[in-house]
Scaffold this motif. Structure first.
Motif, PDB file in Angstrom:
ATOM      1  N   ASP A 186      -5.947   2.362   8.097  1.00 15.64           N
ATOM      2  CA  ASP A 186      -5.776   3.658   8.765  1.00 15.64           C
ATOM      3  C   ASP A 186      -5.122   3.466  10.134  1.00 15.64           C
ATOM      4  OD1 ASP A 186      -5.905   6.396   9.219  1.00 15.64           O
ATOM      5  OD2 ASP A 186      -7.969   6.342   9.930  1.00 15.64           O
ATOM      6  N   LEU A 187      -4.124   2.609  10.184  1.00 12.98           N
ATOM      7  CA  LEU A 187      -3.449   2.324  11.437  1.00 12.98           C
ATOM      8  C   LEU A 187      -2.628   3.536  11.874  1.00 12.98           C
ATOM      9  CD1 LEU A 187      -2.954  -0.003  13.458  1.00 12.98           C
ATOM     10  CD2 LEU A 187      -0.905  -0.552  12.151  1.00 12.98           C
TER      11      LEU A 187
ATOM     12  N   ASP B  89      -0.530  -1.910   4.439  1.00 11.72           N
ATOM     13  CA  ASP B  89      -0.787  -2.009   5.870  1.00 11.72           C
ATOM     14  C   ASP B  89       0.518  -2.235   6.647  1.00 11.72           C
ATOM     15  OD1 ASP B  89      -3.358  -1.535   6.912  1.00 11.72           O
ATOM     16  OD2 ASP B  89      -3.642  -3.610   7.527  1.00 11.72           O
ATOM     17  N   LEU B  90       1.413  -3.059   6.098  1.00 12.44           N
ATOM     18  CA  LEU B  90       2.693  -3.309   6.770  1.00 12.44           C
ATOM     19  C   LEU B  90       3.547  -2.045   6.797  1.00 12.44           C
ATOM     20  CD1 LEU B  90       3.592  -6.855   5.404  1.00 12.44           C
ATOM     21  CD2 LEU B  90       2.727  -6.257   7.688  1.00 12.44           C
ATOM     22  N   PHE B  91       3.521  -1.284   5.718  1.00 13.04           N
ATOM     23  CA  PHE B  91       4.283  -0.043   5.675  1.00 13.04           C
ATOM     24  C   PHE B  91       3.823   0.906   6.778  1.00 13.04           C
ATOM     25  CE2 PHE B  91       5.618   4.105   4.304  1.00 13.04           C
ATOM     26  CZ  PHE B  91       6.842   3.888   3.677  1.00 13.04           C
ATOM     27  N   VAL B  92       2.510   1.088   6.887  1.00 10.73           N
ATOM     28  CA  VAL B  92       1.980   1.988   7.913  1.00 10.73           C
ATOM     29  C   VAL B  92       2.198   1.408   9.310  1.00 10.73           C
ATOM     30  CG1 VAL B  92      -0.425   1.229   7.983  1.00 10.73           C
ATOM     31  CG2 VAL B  92       0.104   3.606   8.383  1.00 10.73           C
ATOM     32  N   LEU B  93       2.248   0.088   9.426  1.00 12.73           N
ATOM     33  CA  LEU B  93       2.613  -0.527  10.702  1.00 12.73           C
ATOM     34  C   LEU B  93       4.007  -0.075  11.109  1.00 12.73           C
ATOM     35  CD1 LEU B  93       2.287  -2.539  13.072  1.00 12.73           C
ATOM     36  CD2 LEU B  93       2.997  -4.360  11.480  1.00 12.73           C
ATOM     37  N   GLY B  94       4.941  -0.063  10.154  1.00  9.99           N
ATOM     38  CA  GLY B  94       6.297   0.424  10.445  1.00  9.99           C
ATOM     39  C   GLY B  94       6.290   1.864  10.917  1.00  9.99           C
ATOM     40  N   SER B  95       5.511   2.700  10.263  1.00 12.70           N
ATOM     41  CA  SER B  95       5.439   4.112  10.649  1.00 12.70           C
ATOM     42  C   SER B  95       4.805   4.283  12.027  1.00 12.70           C
ATOM     43  CB  SER B  95       4.644   4.901   9.608  1.00 12.70           C
ATOM     44  OG  SER B  95       5.295   4.858   8.354  1.00 12.70           O
ATOM     45  N   THR B  96       3.803   3.473  12.321  1.00 14.50           N
ATOM     46  CA  THR B  96       3.139   3.534  13.627  1.00 14.50           C
ATOM     47  C   THR B  96       4.088   3.091  14.733  1.00 14.50           C
ATOM     48  OG1 THR B  96       1.010   3.153  12.557  1.00 14.50           O
ATOM     49  CG2 THR B  96       1.129   2.715  14.923  1.00 14.50           C
TER      50      THR B  96
END
Length: 190
Positions: free
Chosen positions: A44-45, A96-103
């Protein structure tokens, strides 16, 4: 050191200076790399989960939805940040890496991916059930459209954004670890 605020609050105050953005960009990647080395998936980053202290260092927070060995995640990312996948499956390093990109995209641009899809949402509290149902329908439609764009590889333009190559690589899966993203970050700084 106590948290001064979270990154979402900091962005509401106005876009931080480039030096702070670059510093936070690297520290967020580094924090995710540490989690992944410990076999923890944050799940949930987002900027509201990243605290900033008085010295402008970040700390990840809110591990309620996190997945760690022998335990499943209790939640997922919001649609504008989420890797389209089978949501019945476990969260993964890739998700998690995908949402890291979005963050990181939201950090560098000041708005979430596909913000324009959500422009007509949430006009404020209401007691009108029909209005509330319509609001929920509009959000579901916007979530679906964001997911479809991600599935088609139609990502927001990052060509003029600090770390754009890293963000795109996290979205399209060419960066396969947070350590790889961190190596690219340091290369971009030099």
């Amino acid at each position: 050191m106590l948290a001064r605020c979270d990154l979402a609050e900091l962005l509401k105050e106005g876009k931080p200076n480039d030096e702070l953005i670059h510093k936070c960009f690297g520290q967020i990647i580094e924090a995710v790399a540490v989690l992944h080395r410990l076999d923890i998936i944050h799940s949930d980053l987002r900027l509201a989960q990243i605290l900033v202290d008085g010295e402008d260092n970040i700390r990840l927070s809110d591990f309620n939805a996190s997945q760690y060995p022998n335990n499943v995640a209790l939640g997922y990312e919001k649609a504008t940040n989420c890797l389209p996948r089978d949501y019945a499956a476990l969260n993964t390093v890739s998700s998690d890496l995908f949402v890291l990109g979005s963050t990181l995209y939201e950090l560098t641009t000041g708005h979430p991916p596909y913000e324009e899809l959500y422009a007509d949402l949430w006009r404020g509290p209401t007691d009108d059930d029909d209005q509330l149902r319509a609001e929920i329908r509009r959000k579901h439609i916007a979530d679906y459209r964001a997911e479809q764009q991600y599935k088609q590889g139609d990502f927001p333009d990052v060509s003029q954004v600090f770390g754009g190559g890293i963000i795109l690589g996290l979205w399209n899966g060419t960066i396969i670890s947070a350590n790889d993203a961190l190596t690219l970050y340091y290369a971009d700084l030099s």
